[in-house]
Design a protein around this motif. Structure first.
Motif, mmCIF file in Angstrom:
data_model
loop_
_atom_site.group_PDB
_atom_site.id
_atom_site.type_symbol
_atom_site.label_atom_id
_atom_site.label_comp_id
_atom_site.label_asym_id
_atom_site.label_seq_id
_atom_site.Cartn_x
_atom_site.Cartn_y
_atom_site.Cartn_z
ATOM 1 N N ALA A 5 0.538 -1.508 0.223
ATOM 2 C CA ALA A 5 -0.666 -0.097 -0.324
ATOM 3 C C ALA A 5 0.811 1.552 -0.430
ATOM 4 C CB ALA A 5 -0.951 -0.097 1.016
ATOM 5 N N ALA A 6 1.745 1.432 0.401
ATOM 6 C CA ALA A 6 3.229 2.466 1.154
ATOM 7 C C ALA A 6 3.709 2.616 -0.593
ATOM 8 C CB ALA A 6 4.149 2.038 2.192
ATOM 9 N N GLU A 7 3.760 1.660 -1.149
ATOM 10 C CA GLU A 7 4.633 1.764 -2.309
ATOM 11 C C GLU A 7 3.767 2.295 -3.662
ATOM 12 O OE1 GLU A 7 8.106 1.689 -1.402
ATOM 13 O OE2 GLU A 7 8.179 1.706 -3.570
ATOM 14 N N ALA A 8 2.538 1.655 -3.243
ATOM 15 C CA ALA A 8 1.212 2.316 -4.475
ATOM 16 C C ALA A 8 0.531 3.725 -4.312
ATOM 17 C CB ALA A 8 0.261 1.313 -4.519
ATOM 18 N N GLY A 9 1.725 3.977 -3.158
ATOM 19 C CA GLY A 9 1.431 5.936 -2.582
ATOM 20 C C GLY A 9 0.300 6.087 -1.546
ATOM 21 N N CYS A 10 0.404 4.982 -0.726
ATOM 22 C CA CYS A 10 -0.806 5.263 -0.078
ATOM 23 C C CYS A 10 -0.472 5.562 0.981
ATOM 24 C CB CYS A 10 -1.505 4.439 0.554
ATOM 25 S SG CYS A 10 -2.081 3.453 -1.167
ATOM 26 N N VAL A 11 -0.736 6.907 2.145
ATOM 27 C CA VAL A 11 -0.558 7.076 3.795
ATOM 28 C C VAL A 11 -0.603 5.668 4.433
ATOM 29 C CG1 VAL A 11 -0.767 8.554 5.196
ATOM 30 C CG2 VAL A 11 -0.812 9.531 3.182
ATOM 31 N N VAL A 12 0.194 4.862 4.872
ATOM 32 C CA VAL A 12 0.074 3.723 5.837
ATOM 33 C C VAL A 12 0.366 3.815 7.194
ATOM 34 C CG1 VAL A 12 1.192 1.690 6.456
ATOM 35 C CG2 VAL A 12 0.642 2.348 3.821
ATOM 36 N N THR A 13 -0.176 4.351 8.025
ATOM 37 C CA THR A 13 0.025 4.965 9.187
ATOM 38 C C THR A 13 -0.649 4.196 11.028
ATOM 39 O OG1 THR A 13 0.125 7.098 10.824
ATOM 40 C CG2 THR A 13 -1.454 6.836 8.991
ATOM 41 N N GLY A 14 -0.479 4.321 11.655
ATOM 42 C CA GLY A 14 -1.538 4.077 13.377
ATOM 43 C C GLY A 14 -2.274 5.681 13.297
ATOM 44 N N LEU A 15 -2.687 5.283 14.529
ATOM 45 C CA LEU A 15 -3.121 6.982 15.659
ATOM 46 C C LEU A 15 -2.047 7.165 15.951
ATOM 47 C CD1 LEU A 15 -6.877 5.586 15.901
ATOM 48 C CD2 LEU A 15 -6.007 6.651 14.010
#
Ligand code: LIP
Length: 277
Positions: free
Chosen positions: A228-238
């Protein structure tokens, strides 16, 4: 320390081969998966196919890279001294696998000095293989073609279709349901696919606009989060934390800040992401 690119490329290639080969093991066991066993809860299931697939993965890694560490959902764990560790979920979405619902996947992530540098997620039922190498983009291989993954469409949060999931801990599941119910009034719809790795790949592919889940295991999300991150998404916690077992979020960049703020608002009361509870 940044991993050598040549190493990351080699590990990425092996992750794809392992995911594809393990998917064949799962496919061979699909027609007769045998008895179903319960793990942490009566609904936390495992079959002989899960265990056989993880054994196959561990054996292959042992042959190819005997000095690497391994962590598998079904107990396959081995300390290594190469700086490389493989994080394996032989069947992510086991309940779907047992039911015959074609939403389950082999998830293979590989870490270099504690950081995921490559991952592959393969759905044995459909043949779809999602893959990524850190800094190298994310791709979907299907039907003989390879397509780059570019993340979700541009949509207002009120129009977003959001994936989520619920853990096996029944107390936490109740609080997760409260958050999901409150969220439903703020977005277009919710989907519960039943396999975190495929949820994350769905966001990477633009088939979901966002995904969040609290209480995952590291093998559930490690490969899908990199894809997901390499697809340009923001990947995170809170609350400024990275994605983790406390909370994993993947969302398109245009609504990321708004979505995370909404989750923090809705989960404040539910204490949804506290693993201690
Ligand atoms: C599953 C996850 C899913 C979660 C389920 C379960 P498993 O993993 O992929 O997102 O909601 O409760 O944890 O147990 O099928 O490997």
């Amino acid at each position: 320390m940044n991993e050598p690119t040549a190493l990351a490329d080699d590990l990425a290639g092996l992750a794809v081969d392992l995911a594809r080969g393990a998917a064949e093991v799962v496919r061979a066991g699909t027609a007769d998966h045998g008895p179903v066993f319960a793990k942490s809860d009566a609904v936390d299931l495992v079959t002989r196919v899960d265990r056989e697939t993880e054994r196959w993965l561990v054996e292959q890694i042992g042959r190819s890279r005997p000095d690497d560490g391994v962590l598998g959902e079904e107990g396959g764990e081995r300390l290594g001294h190469s700086g490389v560790r493989w994080v394996l979920d032989p069947i992510d979405g086991t309940v779907n696998f047992v039911l015959g619902l074609p939403l389950y996947a082999v998830s293979v992530a590989v870490q270099w000095q504690g950081r995921v540098v490559a991952g592959a997620v393969c759905n044995p039922a459909t043949g779809e293989l999602y893959r990524a190498r850190v800094g190298g983009g994310a791709f979907l291989e299907f039907g003989g073609s390879t397509a780059p993954l570019l993340g979700p469409r541009t949509v207002a949060l009120s129009g977003a279709v959001v994936g989520t999931g619920f853990g096996y801990d029944r107390a936490r599941r109740g609080r997760q349901a409260v958050v999901a119910a409150a969220l439903l009034g703020r977005v277009a719809d919710i989907r519960r696919l039943g396999a975190a790795s495929l949820d994350l790949c769905a966001v990477a592919t633009g088939r979901l606009d966002a995904y969040f889940e609290a209480g995952l295991s590291v093998w559930d999300y490690s490969a899908g989060a990199l894809i997901a991150a390499e697809a340009g998404c923001v990947v995170t916690g809170l609350h400024g934390e990275p994605a983790s077992e406390r909370m994993a979020v993947a969302v398109g960049p245009t609504v990321a800040a708004e979505f995370v703020a909404l989750l923090e608002e809705l989960s404040a009361d539910a204490v949804m992401d506290d693993p201690a509870d």
